[in-house]
Design an enzyme around this catalytic site. Structure first.
Site, PDB file in Angstrom:
ATOM      1  N   ASP A   1      -4.738   0.561  -0.004  1.00 48.39           N
ATOM      2  CA  ASP A   1      -6.065  -0.063   0.071  1.00 48.39           C
ATOM      3  C   ASP A   1      -6.955   0.361  -1.103  1.00 48.39           C
ATOM      4  OD1 ASP A   1      -7.479   2.500   1.017  1.00 48.39           O
ATOM      5  OD2 ASP A   1      -5.987   2.197   2.591  1.00 48.39           O
TER       6      ASP A   1
ATOM      7  N   ASP B   1       8.922   3.610  -2.997  1.00 46.57           N
ATOM      8  CA  ASP B   1       8.903   4.600  -1.913  1.00 46.57           C
ATOM      9  C   ASP B   1       8.401   5.947  -2.447  1.00 46.57           C
ATOM     10  OD1 ASP B   1       9.399   6.351   0.140  1.00 46.57           O
ATOM     11  OD2 ASP B   1      11.486   5.765   0.438  1.00 46.57           O
ATOM     12  N   GLY B   2       7.328   6.449  -1.849  1.00 44.08           N
ATOM     13  CA  GLY B   2       6.742   7.706  -2.291  1.00 44.08           C
ATOM     14  C   GLY B   2       7.683   8.885  -2.135  1.00 44.08           C
TER      15      GLY B   2
ATOM     16  N   ASP C   1      -1.624   9.737   1.781  1.00 45.71           N
ATOM     17  CA  ASP C   1      -2.546   8.815   2.463  1.00 45.71           C
ATOM     18  C   ASP C   1      -1.671   7.784   3.176  1.00 45.71           C
ATOM     19  OD1 ASP C   1      -4.582   7.168   3.225  1.00 45.71           O
ATOM     20  OD2 ASP C   1      -5.240   6.661   1.208  1.00 45.71           O
TER      21      ASP C   1
ATOM     22  N   ASP D   1       0.785   6.020  10.214  1.00 46.89           N
ATOM     23  CA  ASP D   1       1.307   6.925  11.238  1.00 46.89           C
ATOM     24  C   ASP D   1       2.803   7.123  10.997  1.00 46.89           C
ATOM     25  OD1 ASP D   1      -1.221   6.783  12.364  1.00 46.89           O
ATOM     26  OD2 ASP D   1      -0.669   5.179  13.764  1.00 46.89           O
TER      27      ASP D   1
HETATM   28  N1  SAM Z   1      -6.345   5.387   5.245  1.00 46.52           N
HETATM   29  C1  SAM Z   1      -5.557   4.736   6.201  1.00 46.52           C
HETATM   30  C2  SAM Z   1      -5.020   5.573   7.346  1.00 46.52           C
HETATM   31  O1  SAM Z   1      -5.030   6.791   7.329  1.00 46.52           O
HETATM   32  O2  SAM Z   1      -4.563   5.034   8.356  1.00 46.52           O
HETATM   33  C3  SAM Z   1      -4.523   3.907   5.594  1.00 46.52           C
HETATM   34  C4  SAM Z   1      -3.769   4.419   4.482  1.00 46.52           C
HETATM   35  S1  SAM Z   1      -2.787   3.276   3.607  1.00 46.52           S
HETATM   36  C5  SAM Z   1      -3.094   1.689   4.158  1.00 46.52           C
HETATM   37  C6  SAM Z   1      -1.202   3.712   4.265  1.00 46.52           C
HETATM   38  C7  SAM Z   1      -0.122   3.115   3.408  1.00 46.52           C
HETATM   39  O3  SAM Z   1       1.026   3.960   3.380  1.00 46.52           O
HETATM   40  C8  SAM Z   1       0.367   1.763   3.868  1.00 46.52           C
HETATM   41  O4  SAM Z   1      -0.106   0.766   3.035  1.00 46.52           O
HETATM   42  C9  SAM Z   1       1.912   1.881   3.840  1.00 46.52           C
HETATM   43  O5  SAM Z   1       2.535   0.741   3.297  1.00 46.52           O
HETATM   44  C10 SAM Z   1       2.090   3.118   2.960  1.00 46.52           C
HETATM   45  N2  SAM Z   1       3.364   3.813   3.134  1.00 46.52           N
HETATM   46  C11 SAM Z   1       4.044   4.050   4.277  1.00 46.52           C
HETATM   47  N3  SAM Z   1       5.197   4.688   4.011  1.00 46.52           N
HETATM   48  C12 SAM Z   1       5.237   4.892   2.662  1.00 46.52           C
HETATM   49  C13 SAM Z   1       6.166   5.483   1.762  1.00 46.52           C
HETATM   50  N4  SAM Z   1       7.316   6.030   2.215  1.00 46.52           N
HETATM   51  N5  SAM Z   1       5.880   5.490   0.443  1.00 46.52           N
HETATM   52  C14 SAM Z   1       4.737   4.936  -0.033  1.00 46.52           C
HETATM   53  N6  SAM Z   1       3.823   4.344   0.760  1.00 46.52           N
HETATM   54  C15 SAM Z   1       4.061   4.319   2.087  1.00 46.52           C
END
Ligand code: SAM
Length: 275
Positions: free
Chosen positions: A86, A137-138, A155, A158
């Site tokens: 975001d 992928d992070g 960030d 869940d």
């Molecule tokens: N600030 C908010 C919260 O705490 O709920 C939202 C944070 S942001 C929208 C979370 C992001 O993490 C999502 O867009 C999701 O696609 C991303 N995400 C999930 N797993 C991930 C991974 N393995 N590597 C990179 N990004 C990832």
């Protein structure tokens, strides 16, 4: 006819908001993305039925996940954000004059695109020249980059789907290696009411790896229980030992010099989770 959106937060509790309309909806390879116009919170980003961020209360989460670690490190230059598509965390990070580069690694490119299109006040720094946005992928990214970052922020969503590995001991070890010798990291670690076991486990896992481990809290109306935790692992700098006079004035609505330290004052039932 009135329209309402409900996020079922646990088997027994949820949050319900009156809505005007759904502005966008799509299912990607990773998740279902919805952008909903609510009356109380403005536009709301929802992933797999779970509220991620809203225009009206996003400042709390984004200021607390960024300014606490960035003011704990005396001169943060190179910052990594895992997740955070975001852009809210990035917007806060670039307020720090010492920051030279921010790398955002978000697994789902659609989250970035939707945020740019519908959440301009949150995503506004994603085009900043100091910011590099990568769609991958992070977990894999962190494994590949050693001894590189001053501060890393997790960030994430869940711990479901692609985010499960972001809450694992192996990942925290990889973060340790990816940080410079005096680096530190913060992860969002869910609700002290509804995610007690997760908070205890994450804290113990980080404590085995990092010499300084601390948990801090803030109040977020749209997150489960309204009460949220972050866990910091640090190689050298202690967030409670910083010189508050070095906290420069930046434009914030929640974070203050006083909150930097008071956020670490924990209620007894939260302290008990960390024993
Ligand atoms: N600030 C908010 C919260 O705490 O709920 C939202 C944070 S942001 C929208 C979370 C992001 O993490 C999502 O867009 C999701 O696609 C991303 N995400 C999930 N797993 C991930 C991974 N393995 N590597 C990179 N990004 C990832």
């Amino acid at each position: 006819m009135e329209m309402w959106f409900t996020e079922k937060q646990t088997e027994n509790v949820g949050i319900t908001c009156k809505t005007e309309k759904t502005l966008y909806m799509e299912t990607t390879q990773y998740q279902e993305i919805a952008l909903i116009q609510t009356l109380q919170f403005g536009r709301m980003l929802v992933l797999d039925g779970t509220v991620q961020t809203t225009e009206n209360d996003e400042f709390i989460y984004h200021e607390m996940i960024t300014h606490v670690p960035l003011f704990t490190h005396p001169f943060p230059k190179n910052i990594l954000v895992v997740g955070g598509g975001d852009g809210g965390a990035v917007r806060e990070i670039v307020k720090h004059p010492s920051v030279q580069k921010v790398t955002l690694v978000e697994i789902d490119g659609k989250v970035i695109e939707v945020s740019k299109n519908f959440l301009p006040t949150i995503s506004c720094a994603l085009e900043n020249p100091k910011v590099e946005v990568l769609v991958e992928d992070g977990i894999q990214y962190v494994k590949k980059h050693k001894n590189k970052f001053d501060v890393i922020l997790i960030d994430s969503t869940d711990p479901i789907g692609a985010a499960v590995g972001l809450f694992s001991k192996e990942f925290y070890k990889a973060i340790y290696e990816s940080l410079k010798e005096d680096g530190l990291f913060v992860a969002q670690t869910e609700s002290p009411f509804f995610n007690k076991e997760l908070i205890s486990k994450v804290y113990q896992d980080i404590k085995i790896i990092f010499p300084i481990t601390k948990l801090y809290l803030c109040a977020i109306p749209t997150y489960p229980s309204g009460f949220w935790s972050f866990t910091m692992g640090s190689k050298k700098y202690d967030p409670l030992k910083i010189d508050e006079n070095k906290i420069i004035n930046i434009d914030t609505k929640y974070y203050t010099r006083e909150i930097h330290k008071s956020a670490f004052s924990l209620p007894k039932f939260v302290k008990d989770l960390l024993k």
